[in-house]
Design an enzyme around this catalytic site. Structure first.
Site, mmCIF file in Angstrom:
data_model
loop_
_atom_site.group_PDB
_atom_site.id
_atom_site.type_symbol
_atom_site.label_atom_id
_atom_site.label_comp_id
_atom_site.label_asym_id
_atom_site.label_seq_id
_atom_site.Cartn_x
_atom_site.Cartn_y
_atom_site.Cartn_z
ATOM 1 N N ASN A 12 32.686 25.561 -33.142
ATOM 2 C CA ASN A 12 31.620 26.559 -33.019
ATOM 3 C C ASN A 12 31.171 26.555 -31.557
ATOM 4 O O ASN A 12 30.471 25.658 -31.123
ATOM 5 C CB ASN A 12 30.462 26.170 -33.951
ATOM 6 C CG ASN A 12 29.244 27.059 -33.778
ATOM 7 O OD1 ASN A 12 29.319 28.104 -33.133
ATOM 8 N ND2 ASN A 12 28.130 26.650 -34.351
ATOM 9 N N LYS A 14 29.192 28.510 -30.117
ATOM 10 C CA LYS A 14 27.811 28.994 -29.973
ATOM 11 C C LYS A 14 27.719 30.029 -28.843
ATOM 12 O O LYS A 14 28.667 30.765 -28.612
ATOM 13 C CB LYS A 14 26.854 27.821 -29.767
ATOM 14 C CG LYS A 14 27.050 26.725 -30.822
ATOM 15 C CD LYS A 14 25.937 25.748 -30.863
ATOM 16 C CE LYS A 14 26.265 24.641 -31.846
ATOM 17 N NZ LYS A 14 25.188 23.711 -32.052
ATOM 18 N N HIS A 97 24.326 29.032 -40.391
ATOM 19 C CA HIS A 97 24.164 27.881 -39.496
ATOM 20 C C HIS A 97 22.668 27.579 -39.347
ATOM 21 O O HIS A 97 21.841 28.500 -39.329
ATOM 22 C CB HIS A 97 24.794 28.195 -38.135
ATOM 23 C CG HIS A 97 24.897 26.985 -37.260
ATOM 24 N ND1 HIS A 97 23.823 26.481 -36.568
ATOM 25 C CD2 HIS A 97 25.949 26.157 -37.003
ATOM 26 C CE1 HIS A 97 24.216 25.401 -35.901
ATOM 27 N NE2 HIS A 97 25.487 25.187 -36.147
ATOM 28 N N GLU A 99 20.939 26.871 -36.897
ATOM 29 C CA GLU A 99 20.289 27.538 -35.760
ATOM 30 C C GLU A 99 19.910 28.978 -36.122
ATOM 31 O O GLU A 99 18.888 29.491 -35.654
ATOM 32 C CB GLU A 99 21.206 27.479 -34.527
ATOM 33 C CG GLU A 99 21.227 26.072 -33.939
ATOM 34 C CD GLU A 99 22.486 25.700 -33.185
ATOM 35 O OE1 GLU A 99 23.296 26.585 -32.861
ATOM 36 O OE2 GLU A 99 22.650 24.494 -32.918
ATOM 37 N N GLU A 167 25.797 20.064 -42.473
ATOM 38 C CA GLU A 167 25.379 19.772 -41.107
ATOM 39 C C GLU A 167 23.906 19.360 -41.107
ATOM 40 O O GLU A 167 23.017 20.228 -41.079
ATOM 41 C CB GLU A 167 25.537 21.011 -40.228
ATOM 42 C CG GLU A 167 26.947 21.518 -40.111
ATOM 43 C CD GLU A 167 27.143 22.284 -38.816
ATOM 44 O OE1 GLU A 167 27.961 21.847 -38.008
ATOM 45 O OE2 GLU A 167 26.442 23.284 -38.600
ATOM 46 N N GLY A 173 23.953 18.251 -32.115
ATOM 47 C CA GLY A 173 23.723 18.191 -30.672
ATOM 48 C C GLY A 173 22.893 17.004 -30.208
ATOM 49 O O GLY A 173 22.441 16.972 -29.063
ATOM 50 N N SER A 213 27.422 16.270 -34.210
ATOM 51 C CA SER A 213 27.816 15.245 -33.240
ATOM 52 C C SER A 213 29.153 14.589 -33.562
ATOM 53 O O SER A 213 29.329 13.384 -33.355
ATOM 54 C CB SER A 213 26.705 14.190 -33.101
ATOM 55 O OG SER A 213 25.524 14.791 -32.589
ATOM 56 N N GLY A 234 30.475 21.396 -32.631
ATOM 57 C CA GLY A 234 29.789 22.219 -31.640
ATOM 58 C C GLY A 234 30.184 21.803 -30.231
ATOM 59 O O GLY A 234 31.213 22.228 -29.703
ATOM 60 N N GLY A 235 29.379 20.956 -29.608
ATOM 61 C CA GLY A 235 29.546 20.590 -28.199
ATOM 62 C C GLY A 235 30.965 20.179 -27.829
ATOM 63 O O GLY A 235 31.512 20.640 -26.819
HETATM 64 C C1 PEP Z 1 27.091 22.659 -34.824
HETATM 65 O O1 PEP Z 1 26.141 23.192 -34.292
HETATM 66 O O2 PEP Z 1 27.740 23.269 -35.698
HETATM 67 C C2 PEP Z 1 27.435 21.304 -34.409
HETATM 68 C C3 PEP Z 1 28.029 20.553 -35.284
HETATM 69 O O3 PEP Z 1 27.074 20.922 -33.134
HETATM 70 P P1 PEP Z 1 27.399 19.503 -32.417
HETATM 71 O O4 PEP Z 1 28.818 19.133 -32.753
HETATM 72 O O5 PEP Z 1 27.198 19.762 -30.976
HETATM 73 O O6 PEP Z 1 26.434 18.522 -32.988
#
Ligand code: PEP
Length: 251
Positions: A12, A14, A97, A99, A167, A173, A213, A234-235
């Site tokens: 993702n 973002k 999600h 967010e 999640e 994050g 994470s 994500g990141g």
């Molecule tokens: C996400 O937002 O879907 C996510 C899992 O982010 P991160 O891996 O950065 O925690």
């Protein structure tokens, strides 16, 4: 009947990257995909979808949107429909999600309508759920996640057109993750919840991703859990090497 669930590692991106960044990242992921040993999916921001679709062309990496509107078309400024995503070349779309639930006040009912739109357009919906830290501390994680799953997964969903991503909001994050025992426990709970609601075949075959994470260093342990069928990243999905290392460590 249960068929072996194929591991899915989804990125993702973002709201990150300009056109050149998206092309470069997609090309690097595509170049390493044959060694991944699992299914790969990238979900760039809407403005990069066409560029990334071209960069992934001929590779095994799937393309997905990060959100869709429930309607096919109409007066919905700033939104994108599931049909538009399909037209660009997407096979998946993330819905619900945390967010979007937080920033845009998305309810389970709206998330379910978006998942139905995804199915209408022939897309696989990646439906996200997860508790806040306060909810976990209060011992409510199972109840909150169970309610989100029941409210967000469409009645006629199938294991082929639906993926559920757990999640925990507090792990996104932050560099923090639940213990492997906690992840397995809540994934097993989710599988029981969907089995009761949608039948044993759905429960046995639906893929349950963990997100929050995920990094190359913790992927082996988390992805090795019985009821974890992949990751929503994500990141770390913004660095091709890390994303591919997560996939390599998950096989
Ligand atoms: C996400 O937002 O879907 C996510 C899992 O982010 P991160 O891996 O950065 O925690």
């Amino acid at each position: 009947m249960a068929t072996p669930r194929v591991m899915l590692i989804a990125g993702n991106w973002k709201m990150n990257g300009l056109v050149d960044d998206g092309r470069t990242l997609a090309q690097a992921v595509a170049a390493g995909a044959s060694e991944a040993g699992c299914e790969l999916l990238v979900c760039p921001p809407a403005g990069l979808l066409s560029t990334v679709a071209a960069a992934l062309s001929g590779s095994a990496v799937a393309l997905g949107g990060q959100d869709c509107h429930p309607e096919v078309s109409g007066a919905h400024t700033g939104d994108i429909s599931a049909e538009m995503l399909s037209d660009i070349g997407c096979g998946f779309v993330i819905v619900g999600h945390s967010e979007r639930r937080a920033d845009h006040g998305e309810s389970d009912d709206l998330v379910r309508a978006k998942a139905e739109a995804a199915h209408r357009a022939g897309l696989t919906a990646v439906i996200c759920v997860g508790e806040t830290e306060a909810e976990r501390d209060a011992g409510q994680a199972d109840a909150v996640v169970g309610k989100q799953v029941l409210g967000s997964v469409p009645e006629n969903a199938t294991a082929a057109n639906t993926v559920i991503a757990y999640e925990p909001v507090w792990a996104i994050g932050t560099g923090r993750t639940p213990t492997p025992e906690d992840v397995q426990a809540i994934h097993s709970h989710m599988r029981n919840v969907v089995s009761e609601r949608h039948g044993g075949e759905f429960g046995a075959n639906v893929r349950l991703l963990y997100g929050g994470s995920v990094k190359p260093g913790n992927a082996t342990e988390l992805m090795g859990l019985e009821d974890v069928d992949g990751a929503l990243v994500g990141g770390a999905s913004l660095v091709a090497e890390d994303f591919l290392a997560i996939a390599a460590n998950s096989g």
